[in-house]
Design a protein around this motif. Structure first.
Motif, PDB file in Angstrom:
ATOM      1  N   TYR A 156      21.185  35.102 -13.999  1.00  0.00           N
ATOM      2  CA  TYR A 156      22.024  34.610 -15.098  1.00  0.00           C
ATOM      3  C   TYR A 156      21.991  33.101 -15.271  1.00  0.00           C
ATOM      4  O   TYR A 156      22.325  32.568 -16.312  1.00  0.00           O
ATOM      5  CB  TYR A 156      23.486  35.064 -14.883  1.00  0.00           C
ATOM      6  N   TYR A 157      21.614  32.386 -14.204  1.00  0.00           N
ATOM      7  CA  TYR A 157      21.643  30.912 -14.250  1.00  0.00           C
ATOM      8  C   TYR A 157      20.331  30.289 -14.701  1.00  0.00           C
ATOM      9  O   TYR A 157      20.270  29.103 -14.979  1.00  0.00           O
ATOM     10  CB  TYR A 157      21.981  30.361 -12.846  1.00  0.00           C
ATOM     11  N   CYS A 158      19.268  31.083 -14.758  1.00  0.00           N
ATOM     12  CA  CYS A 158      17.937  30.473 -14.822  1.00  0.00           C
ATOM     13  C   CYS A 158      17.330  30.483 -16.216  1.00  0.00           C
ATOM     14  O   CYS A 158      17.286  31.515 -16.893  1.00  0.00           O
ATOM     15  CB  CYS A 158      17.013  31.205 -13.854  1.00  0.00           C
ATOM     16  N   GLY A 159      16.833  29.352 -16.643  1.00  0.00           N
ATOM     17  CA  GLY A 159      16.289  29.179 -17.987  1.00  0.00           C
ATOM     18  C   GLY A 159      15.010  29.955 -18.252  1.00  0.00           C
ATOM     19  O   GLY A 159      14.647  30.185 -19.413  1.00  0.00           O
ATOM     20  N   LEU A 179       2.784  25.734  -4.787  1.00  0.00           N
ATOM     21  CA  LEU A 179       2.500  26.565  -5.964  1.00  0.00           C
ATOM     22  C   LEU A 179       3.733  27.396  -6.281  1.00  0.00           C
ATOM     23  O   LEU A 179       4.078  28.331  -5.547  1.00  0.00           O
ATOM     24  CB  LEU A 179       1.319  27.494  -5.660  1.00  0.00           C
ATOM     25  N   GLN A 180       4.391  27.040  -7.376  1.00  0.00           N
ATOM     26  CA  GLN A 180       5.625  27.737  -7.736  1.00  0.00           C
ATOM     27  C   GLN A 180       5.511  28.381  -9.106  1.00  0.00           C
ATOM     28  O   GLN A 180       4.880  27.830 -10.007  1.00  0.00           O
ATOM     29  CB  GLN A 180       6.809  26.756  -7.725  1.00  0.00           C
ATOM     30  N   SER A 181       6.151  29.549  -9.268  1.00  0.00           N
ATOM     31  CA  SER A 181       6.188  30.208 -10.579  1.00  0.00           C
ATOM     32  C   SER A 181       7.365  31.166 -10.628  1.00  0.00           C
ATOM     33  O   SER A 181       8.006  31.447  -9.619  1.00  0.00           O
ATOM     34  CB  SER A 181       4.892  31.007 -10.808  1.00  0.00           C
ATOM     35  N   LEU A 211      11.680  30.356  -0.594  1.00  0.00           N
ATOM     36  CA  LEU A 211      12.425  31.415  -1.276  1.00  0.00           C
ATOM     37  C   LEU A 211      13.905  31.154  -1.023  1.00  0.00           C
ATOM     38  O   LEU A 211      14.444  31.511   0.023  1.00  0.00           O
ATOM     39  CB  LEU A 211      12.027  32.796  -0.725  1.00  0.00           C
ATOM     40  N   ARG A 212      14.537  30.513  -1.976  1.00  0.00           N
ATOM     41  CA  ARG A 212      15.968  30.251  -1.772  1.00  0.00           C
ATOM     42  C   ARG A 212      16.742  31.565  -1.776  1.00  0.00           C
ATOM     43  O   ARG A 212      16.462  32.438  -2.600  1.00  0.00           O
ATOM     44  CB  ARG A 212      16.492  29.356  -2.887  1.00  0.00           C
ATOM     45  N   HIS A 213      17.722  31.665  -0.892  1.00  0.00           N
ATOM     46  CA  HIS A 213      18.545  32.876  -0.929  1.00  0.00           C
ATOM     47  C   HIS A 213      19.573  32.792  -2.050  1.00  0.00           C
ATOM     48  O   HIS A 213      20.144  33.771  -2.448  1.00  0.00           O
ATOM     49  CB  HIS A 213      19.195  33.141   0.431  1.00  0.00           C
ATOM     50  N   GLU A 214      19.811  31.614  -2.567  1.00  0.00           N
ATOM     51  CA  GLU A 214      20.676  31.311  -3.735  1.00  0.00           C
ATOM     52  C   GLU A 214      22.159  31.333  -3.413  1.00  0.00           C
ATOM     53  O   GLU A 214      22.880  30.418  -3.758  1.00  0.00           O
ATOM     54  CB  GLU A 214      20.394  32.214  -4.945  1.00  0.00           C
ATOM     55  N   THR A 215      22.640  32.375  -2.782  1.00  0.00           N
ATOM     56  CA  THR A 215      23.993  32.411  -2.204  1.00  0.00           C
ATOM     57  C   THR A 215      23.970  33.506  -1.143  1.00  0.00           C
ATOM     58  O   THR A 215      23.355  34.547  -1.348  1.00  0.00           O
ATOM     59  CB  THR A 215      25.099  32.714  -3.233  1.00  0.00           C
ATOM     60  N   PHE A 266      19.999  27.166  -1.368  1.00  0.00           N
ATOM     61  CA  PHE A 266      21.035  27.650  -2.281  1.00  0.00           C
ATOM     62  C   PHE A 266      21.432  26.566  -3.273  1.00  0.00           C
ATOM     63  O   PHE A 266      21.112  25.388  -3.091  1.00  0.00           O
ATOM     64  CB  PHE A 266      22.263  28.107  -1.483  1.00  0.00           C
ATOM     65  N   MET A 267      22.099  27.021  -4.320  1.00  0.00           N
ATOM     66  CA  MET A 267      22.623  26.081  -5.308  1.00  0.00           C
ATOM     67  C   MET A 267      24.095  25.790  -5.015  1.00  0.00           C
ATOM     68  O   MET A 267      24.804  26.634  -4.485  1.00  0.00           O
ATOM     69  CB  MET A 267      22.504  26.669  -6.711  1.00  0.00           C
ATOM     70  N   VAL A 268      24.508  24.607  -5.398  1.00  0.00           N
ATOM     71  CA  VAL A 268      25.902  24.199  -5.202  1.00  0.00           C
ATOM     72  C   VAL A 268      26.572  24.113  -6.569  1.00  0.00           C
ATOM     73  O   VAL A 268      26.048  23.468  -7.478  1.00  0.00           O
ATOM     74  CB  VAL A 268      25.976  22.832  -4.490  1.00  0.00           C
ATOM     75  N   GLY A 277      20.303  22.293  -4.125  1.00  0.00           N
ATOM     76  CA  GLY A 277      20.447  21.514  -5.351  1.00  0.00           C
ATOM     77  C   GLY A 277      21.678  21.954  -6.104  1.00  0.00           C
ATOM     78  O   GLY A 277      22.195  23.056  -5.888  1.00  0.00           O
ATOM     79  N   PRO A 278      22.162  21.083  -6.997  1.00  0.00           N
ATOM     80  CA  PRO A 278      23.319  21.469  -7.809  1.00  0.00           C
ATOM     81  C   PRO A 278      22.910  22.476  -8.871  1.00  0.00           C
ATOM     82  O   PRO A 278      21.783  22.436  -9.373  1.00  0.00           O
ATOM     83  CB  PRO A 278      23.714  20.140  -8.472  1.00  0.00           C
ATOM     84  N   PHE A 279      23.803  23.380  -9.191  1.00  0.00           N
ATOM     85  CA  PHE A 279      23.614  24.204 -10.399  1.00  0.00           C
ATOM     86  C   PHE A 279      23.699  23.291 -11.608  1.00  0.00           C
ATOM     87  O   PHE A 279      24.561  22.400 -11.673  1.00  0.00           O
ATOM     88  CB  PHE A 279      24.709  25.276 -10.475  1.00  0.00           C
ATOM     89  N   ILE A 280      22.788  23.489 -12.556  1.00  0.00           N
ATOM     90  CA  ILE A 280      22.833  22.747 -13.818  1.00  0.00           C
ATOM     91  C   ILE A 280      22.671  23.772 -14.937  1.00  0.00           C
ATOM     92  O   ILE A 280      21.732  24.571 -14.909  1.00  0.00           O
ATOM     93  CB  ILE A 280      21.696  21.696 -13.899  1.00  0.00           C
ATOM     94  N   PRO A 281      23.591  23.793 -15.901  1.00  0.00           N
ATOM     95  CA  PRO A 281      23.511  24.836 -16.927  1.00  0.00           C
ATOM     96  C   PRO A 281      22.254  24.704 -17.808  1.00  0.00           C
ATOM     97  O   PRO A 281      21.776  23.600 -18.051  1.00  0.00           O
ATOM     98  CB  PRO A 281      24.784  24.625 -17.753  1.00  0.00           C
ATOM     99  N   SER A 297      11.606  25.014 -17.609  1.00  0.00           N
ATOM    100  CA  SER A 297      12.959  24.474 -17.716  1.00  0.00           C
ATOM    101  C   SER A 297      13.964  25.475 -17.161  1.00  0.00           C
ATOM    102  O   SER A 297      14.554  26.257 -17.893  1.00  0.00           O
ATOM    103  CB  SER A 297      13.283  24.124 -19.163  1.00  0.00           C
ATOM    104  N   LEU A 298      14.142  25.415 -15.849  1.00  0.00           N
ATOM    105  CA  LEU A 298      15.129  26.264 -15.186  1.00  0.00           C
ATOM    106  C   LEU A 298      16.524  25.869 -15.637  1.00  0.00           C
ATOM    107  O   LEU A 298      17.432  26.685 -15.690  1.00  0.00           O
ATOM    108  CB  LEU A 298      15.012  26.089 -13.669  1.00  0.00           C
ATOM    109  N   TYR A 299      16.688  24.564 -15.943  1.00  0.00           N
ATOM    110  CA  TYR A 299      17.976  24.032 -16.393  1.00  0.00           C
ATOM    111  C   TYR A 299      17.683  22.924 -17.397  1.00  0.00           C
ATOM    112  O   TYR A 299      16.535  22.474 -17.531  1.00  0.00           O
ATOM    113  CB  TYR A 299      18.783  23.498 -15.199  1.00  0.00           C
ATOM    114  N   ASP A 300      18.735  22.475 -18.109  1.00  0.00           N
ATOM    115  CA  ASP A 300      18.546  21.489 -19.173  1.00  0.00           C
ATOM    116  C   ASP A 300      18.326  20.069 -18.626  1.00  0.00           C
ATOM    117  O   ASP A 300      18.788  19.729 -17.542  1.00  0.00           O
ATOM    118  CB  ASP A 300      19.774  21.488 -20.097  1.00  0.00           C
TER     119      ASP A 300
END
Ligand code: 5AD
Ligand code: FES
Length: 349
Positions: free
Chosen positions: A65-68, A103-105, A157-161, A198-200, A228-232, A304-307
């Motif tokens: 839900y968070y990812c662009g 190498l990221q995708s 591979l971030r676990h994210e939370t 994870f994101m903060v 990293g911080p969550f960015i909408p 663009s995962l975030y703005d």
């Protein structure tokens, strides 16, 4: 070896960690950052490792839900670099002095295991001594083994939370935290240097969730921790939520350093996007890695995962030089070597 209570900072108990996550005492916070810097210096001196980041596809079958670049974002303009273009990015990176390619995708089905293996083998043939890091999401243990034998050394591979209920609020029902954690344990067992993270400040996040993130890090003992911080991103379901806090993100970076003193911890692009000197502040909070962008300029804006992501415009033609200057200004030394995880210390294995 159990971590001890250092400098009056209790990172051994849940209560102690929760206090450090939530403290409003500036002296305690400063002690936390000072201790993180001390540990960073003890294990890595003043060096900052450079990794060349190649974002090679923004197609993704997932729908976080968070990812662009989530599948449902019809407004995301999709691109994918072919194997030759990826190899050319590596060549460019090598000329610029990078010894690590990341190498990221998104989770892009076009890149079948066979294709990934071919790409890894081609990079390996041409750059036998470079480190190759993959960051392409959740795969079977067999796939991870194939990639490893084809030449990949590291995996992000971030676990994210680390909290189940929170994970379900950030992801569709098709995604499962237990599976993601299992992927991380599998990667470690195979022999990769592994990065979790994870994101903060994601929506619905509570201090207790961040405590769980730290406990998971302590259990997994990854070699790398990306925070990293969550960015909408405006075209996602979370587009109207506020970004994560700079202060809290820095605090989590410092706590990760206390828990895993010899971990490789990046000062993330999201930190730099949230605040003009966010990455430098990340280094001052205990981070010791930066990952400048090596992707072709034409596609950088599209990942663009975030703005408002930084390093996507003309000024980013040479992120390496820009980053070097920024790092030196803060008293750190750019280090272009492979920067493997420093064995013999307290993290991992
Ligand atoms: N804000 C900040 N970070 C994000 N990521 C994905 N979307 C966002 C966002 N909106 C992070 C995730 C992922 C990494 C590649 O980027 O943590 O693992
Ligand atoms: Fe990318 Fe400065 S590091 S433009």
């Amino acid at each position: 070896m159990p971590e001890t209570v250092t400098a009056g900072l209790d990172t051994t108990s849940d209560a102690g960690l929760l206090e450090l996550i939530t403290t409003e005492d500036p002296a305690q916070e400063e002690a936390l950052f000072a201790e993180a810097r001390r540990l960073r210096a003890e294990h890595y001196g003043s060096g900052v490792y450079f990794r060349g980041l190649i974002e090679f596809s923004n197609y993704c079958k997932n729908d976080c839900y968070y990812c662009g670049i989530r599948r449902s974002n019809a407004r995301a303009e999709r691109y994918r670099l072919g194997p030759d273009e990826i190899l050319n990015c590596c060549r460019m990176g090598d000329l610029l002095g990078y010894k690590t390619f990341v190498l990221q995708s998104g989770e892009d089905p076009w890149f079948t295991d066979d294709r990934v293996v071919e790409i890894l083998a081609a990079i390996r043939r041409e750059f036998p001594d470079h480190a190759i890091t993959l960051s392409i999401g959740e795969k079977s243990r067999e796939s991870y083994e194939r990639f490893f034998h084809a030449g990949a050394n590291r995996y992000l591979l971030r676990h994210e939370t680390a909290d189940d209920a929170h994970y379900r609020l950030l992801h569709p029902a098709s995604m499962d935290l237990a599976e993601r954690k299992q992927c991380l344990f599998n990667l470690k067992k195979i022999g990769y240097q592994v990065g979790a993270g994870f994101m903060v400040g994601t929506p619905f996040q509570k201090p207790e969730h961040l405590l769980e993130d730290l406990c998971f890090i302590r259990e997994l003992r990854p070699h790398m921790v990306g925070i990293g911080p969550f960015i909408p991103q405006k075209d996602t379901p979370f587009g109207a939520y506020p970004p994560g806090s700079l202060e809290l993100t820095l605090r989590m970076v410092a706590l990760a350093r206390l828990i895993l003193p010899s971990a490789l911890i990046p000062a993330t692009t999201a930190l730099g996007t949230l605040s003009p000197q966010g990455r430098e502040k990340g280094l001052m909070a205990g981070a010791n890695v930066v990952m400048p962008n090596l992707s072709p300029k034409a596609v950088r804006k599209l990942y663009s995962l975030y703005d408002n992501k930084i390093c996507t415009g003309d000024e980013a033609a040479e992120c390496r030089l820009c980053m070097e200057g920024r790092i030196r200004d803060f008293g750190f030394e750019p280090d272009m070597s492979r920067g493997d995880w420093a064995a013999g210390s307290r993290a991992a294995n």
